[in-house]
Design a protein around this motif. Structure first.
Motif, PDB file in Angstrom:
ATOM      1  N   ASN A   1     -35.227 -63.949   2.925  1.00 54.22           N
ATOM      2  CA  ASN A   1     -35.530 -62.556   2.619  1.00 54.22           C
ATOM      3  C   ASN A   1     -34.439 -61.877   1.792  1.00 54.22           C
ATOM      4  N   ALA A   2     -33.313 -62.556   1.601  1.00 50.11           N
ATOM      5  CA  ALA A   2     -32.195 -61.950   0.878  1.00 50.11           C
ATOM      6  C   ALA A   2     -32.435 -61.965  -0.623  1.00 50.11           C
ATOM      7  N   GLY A   3     -31.690 -61.123  -1.326  1.00 50.86           N
ATOM      8  CA  GLY A   3     -31.761 -61.081  -2.773  1.00 50.86           C
ATOM      9  C   GLY A   3     -30.979 -62.227  -3.387  1.00 50.86           C
ATOM     10  N   PRO A   4     -31.052 -62.394  -4.717  1.00 49.96           N
ATOM     11  CA  PRO A   4     -30.384 -63.517  -5.397  1.00 49.96           C
ATOM     12  C   PRO A   4     -28.876 -63.583  -5.144  1.00 49.96           C
ATOM     13  N   VAL A   5     -28.186 -62.448  -5.235  1.00 47.94           N
ATOM     14  CA  VAL A   5     -26.738 -62.445  -5.035  1.00 47.94           C
ATOM     15  C   VAL A   5     -26.392 -62.837  -3.602  1.00 47.94           C
ATOM     16  N   SER A   6     -27.092 -62.251  -2.652  1.00 46.00           N
ATOM     17  CA  SER A   6     -26.841 -62.558  -1.244  1.00 46.00           C
ATOM     18  C   SER A   6     -27.156 -64.014  -0.926  1.00 46.00           C
ATOM     19  N   LYS A   7     -28.185 -64.551  -1.566  1.00 48.03           N
ATOM     20  CA  LYS A   7     -28.518 -65.959  -1.352  1.00 48.03           C
ATOM     21  C   LYS A   7     -27.393 -66.860  -1.846  1.00 48.03           C
ATOM     22  N   VAL A   8     -26.802 -66.513  -2.988  1.00 50.37           N
ATOM     23  CA  VAL A   8     -25.689 -67.307  -3.497  1.00 50.37           C
ATOM     24  C   VAL A   8     -24.516 -67.245  -2.530  1.00 50.37           C
ATOM     25  N   VAL A   9     -24.217 -66.025  -2.033  1.00 47.45           N
ATOM     26  CA  VAL A   9     -23.125 -65.860  -1.072  1.00 47.45           C
ATOM     27  C   VAL A   9     -23.374 -66.691   0.180  1.00 47.45           C
ATOM     28  N   MET A  10     -24.590 -66.617   0.708  1.00 52.71           N
ATOM     29  CA  MET A  10     -24.924 -67.357   1.927  1.00 52.71           C
ATOM     30  C   MET A  10     -24.873 -68.863   1.690  1.00 52.71           C
ATOM     31  N   ALA A  11     -25.356 -69.306   0.524  1.00 51.93           N
ATOM     32  CA  ALA A  11     -25.338 -70.736   0.220  1.00 51.93           C
ATOM     33  C   ALA A  11     -23.905 -71.251   0.156  1.00 51.93           C
ATOM     34  N   VAL A  12     -23.014 -70.464  -0.467  1.00 53.76           N
ATOM     35  CA  VAL A  12     -21.605 -70.846  -0.541  1.00 53.76           C
ATOM     36  C   VAL A  12     -21.007 -70.950   0.867  1.00 53.76           C
ATOM     37  N   LEU A  13     -21.347 -69.989   1.720  1.00 53.87           N
ATOM     38  CA  LEU A  13     -20.811 -69.981   3.082  1.00 53.87           C
ATOM     39  C   LEU A  13     -21.376 -71.131   3.918  1.00 53.87           C
ATOM     40  N   VAL A  14     -22.647 -71.479   3.683  1.00 56.51           N
ATOM     41  CA  VAL A  14     -23.224 -72.623   4.391  1.00 56.51           C
ATOM     42  C   VAL A  14     -22.507 -73.909   3.989  1.00 56.51           C
ATOM     43  N   LEU A  15     -22.263 -74.080   2.695  1.00 61.11           N
ATOM     44  CA  LEU A  15     -21.533 -75.251   2.221  1.00 61.11           C
ATOM     45  C   LEU A  15     -20.120 -75.273   2.784  1.00 61.11           C
ATOM     46  N   ALA A  16     -19.486 -74.099   2.853  1.00 63.52           N
ATOM     47  CA  ALA A  16     -18.136 -74.011   3.416  1.00 63.52           C
ATOM     48  C   ALA A  16     -18.145 -74.379   4.898  1.00 63.52           C
ATOM     49  N   SER A  17     -19.202 -73.959   5.603  1.00 66.07           N
ATOM     50  CA  SER A  17     -19.306 -74.284   7.028  1.00 66.07           C
ATOM     51  C   SER A  17     -19.482 -75.787   7.239  1.00 66.07           C
ATOM     52  N   ILE A  18     -20.338 -76.402   6.420  1.00 65.22           N
ATOM     53  CA  ILE A  18     -20.539 -77.855   6.514  1.00 65.22           C
ATOM     54  C   ILE A  18     -19.245 -78.591   6.201  1.00 65.22           C
TER      55      ILE A  18
ATOM     56  N   THR B   1     -22.594 -61.250   6.842  1.00 62.59           N
ATOM     57  CA  THR B   1     -21.536 -61.180   7.848  1.00 62.59           C
ATOM     58  C   THR B   1     -21.612 -62.366   8.794  1.00 62.59           C
ATOM     59  N   ALA B   2     -22.823 -62.661   9.267  1.00 63.23           N
ATOM     60  CA  ALA B   2     -23.008 -63.767  10.213  1.00 63.23           C
ATOM     61  C   ALA B   2     -22.636 -65.108   9.587  1.00 63.23           C
ATOM     62  N   TYR B   3     -23.052 -65.331   8.350  1.00 62.61           N
ATOM     63  CA  TYR B   3     -22.728 -66.575   7.670  1.00 62.61           C
ATOM     64  C   TYR B   3     -21.223 -66.709   7.449  1.00 62.61           C
ATOM     65  N   GLY B   4     -20.584 -65.593   7.102  1.00 63.37           N
ATOM     66  CA  GLY B   4     -19.135 -65.619   6.898  1.00 63.37           C
ATOM     67  C   GLY B   4     -18.387 -65.971   8.162  1.00 63.37           C
ATOM     68  N   LEU B   5     -18.799 -65.383   9.285  1.00 64.06           N
ATOM     69  CA  LEU B   5     -18.150 -65.686  10.562  1.00 64.06           C
ATOM     70  C   LEU B   5     -18.436 -67.122  11.005  1.00 64.06           C
ATOM     71  N   ALA B   6     -19.643 -67.600  10.713  1.00 64.28           N
ATOM     72  CA  ALA B   6     -20.013 -68.971  11.096  1.00 64.28           C
ATOM     73  C   ALA B   6     -19.142 -69.999  10.386  1.00 64.28           C
ATOM     74  N   ALA B   7     -18.671 -69.657   9.193  1.00 63.10           N
ATOM     75  CA  ALA B   7     -17.788 -70.562   8.461  1.00 63.10           C
ATOM     76  C   ALA B   7     -16.336 -70.381   8.870  1.00 63.10           C
ATOM     77  N   ALA B   8     -15.919 -69.114   9.068  1.00 65.99           N
ATOM     78  CA  ALA B   8     -14.502 -68.828   9.288  1.00 65.99           C
ATOM     79  C   ALA B   8     -14.020 -69.143  10.701  1.00 65.99           C
ATOM     80  N   ILE B   9     -14.837 -68.864  11.717  1.00 64.66           N
ATOM     81  CA  ILE B   9     -14.383 -69.045  13.099  1.00 64.66           C
ATOM     82  C   ILE B   9     -14.082 -70.509  13.425  1.00 64.66           C
TER      83      ILE B   9
END
Length: 203
Positions: free
Chosen positions: A13-30, A159-167
């Protein structure tokens, strides 16, 4: 539109910019979990090798340190005193041990980067989502939930994706770093024992 709070729904449901941010954070989490698993595996292998060496068994992954000591011990320099020979072997072995530990700790610096940068990347996505909400209000002159919900959802998701990667990265960095600190002391003792063994014939 599905306003479910599941990670997948928030991403879709996110916009293009937010999707890019979330995708980067998902890759960082992995990447973070790969580094954590690798760090734990390396730490356990080194600890096992140290115990084996102390018991008179194979040095296993510690072979670069042992080989450096053996090469230094096998070399014969003209006019070298016994004390100088001991110091040369010790210096060579310590240098190899330092290089070995630097290589073993390789992933820790990357965990530190994710733990420190992840929240800020998530914050960027959060701010972008809030800006999207304000933009929607300005365009429609409507403050109803239907208008602001997509932007707020993007903000919460980022926010949730960022914390999921950082914590996990922060916890992994601290715990694995502490483990390697203890292992470093054990490796130093291994170096001392190895040098004693190599120079036991020196009087």
């Amino acid at each position: 539109m599905d306003y479910s709070l599941s990670p997948t729904a928030m991403f879709l449901n996110a916009g293009p910019v937010s999707k890019v941010v979330m995708a980067v954070l998902v890759l960082a989490s992995i990447w973070t979990w790969i580094l954590i698993v690798d760090g734990v595996y390396v730490a356990l292998r080194i600890s096992k090798a140290i115990k084996s060496a102390r018991a008179g068994g194979a040095v296993d992954v510690l072979w670069p340190i042992a080989c450096a000591g053996e090469r230094a011990a096998s070399a014969s320099l003209p006019g070298e005193t016994n004390e100088q020979r001991r110091n040369r072997i010790l210096e060579s072995t310590r240098r190899a041990a330092a290089e070995f530990m630097t290589s073993a700790r390789g992933g820790l610096s990357n965990l530190a980067i994710v733990s420190s940068v992840g929240p800020f990347v998530g914050l960027f996505g959060t701010v972008w989502g809030i800006m999207s909400s304000f933009s929607s209000i300005a365009q429609t002159q409507d403050t109803s939930l239907t208008i602001v919900a997509p932007g707020i959802a993007e903000a919460l998701a980022a926010t949730a994706y960022g914390l999921a990667a950082a914590i996990p990265a922060a916890i992994g960095y601290n715990r694995i770093g502490a483990a390697f600190s203890e292992i470093g002391d054990e490796v130093s003792q291994f170096v001392a024992d190895d040098v004693i063994s190599l120079t036991k014939d020196v009087t």
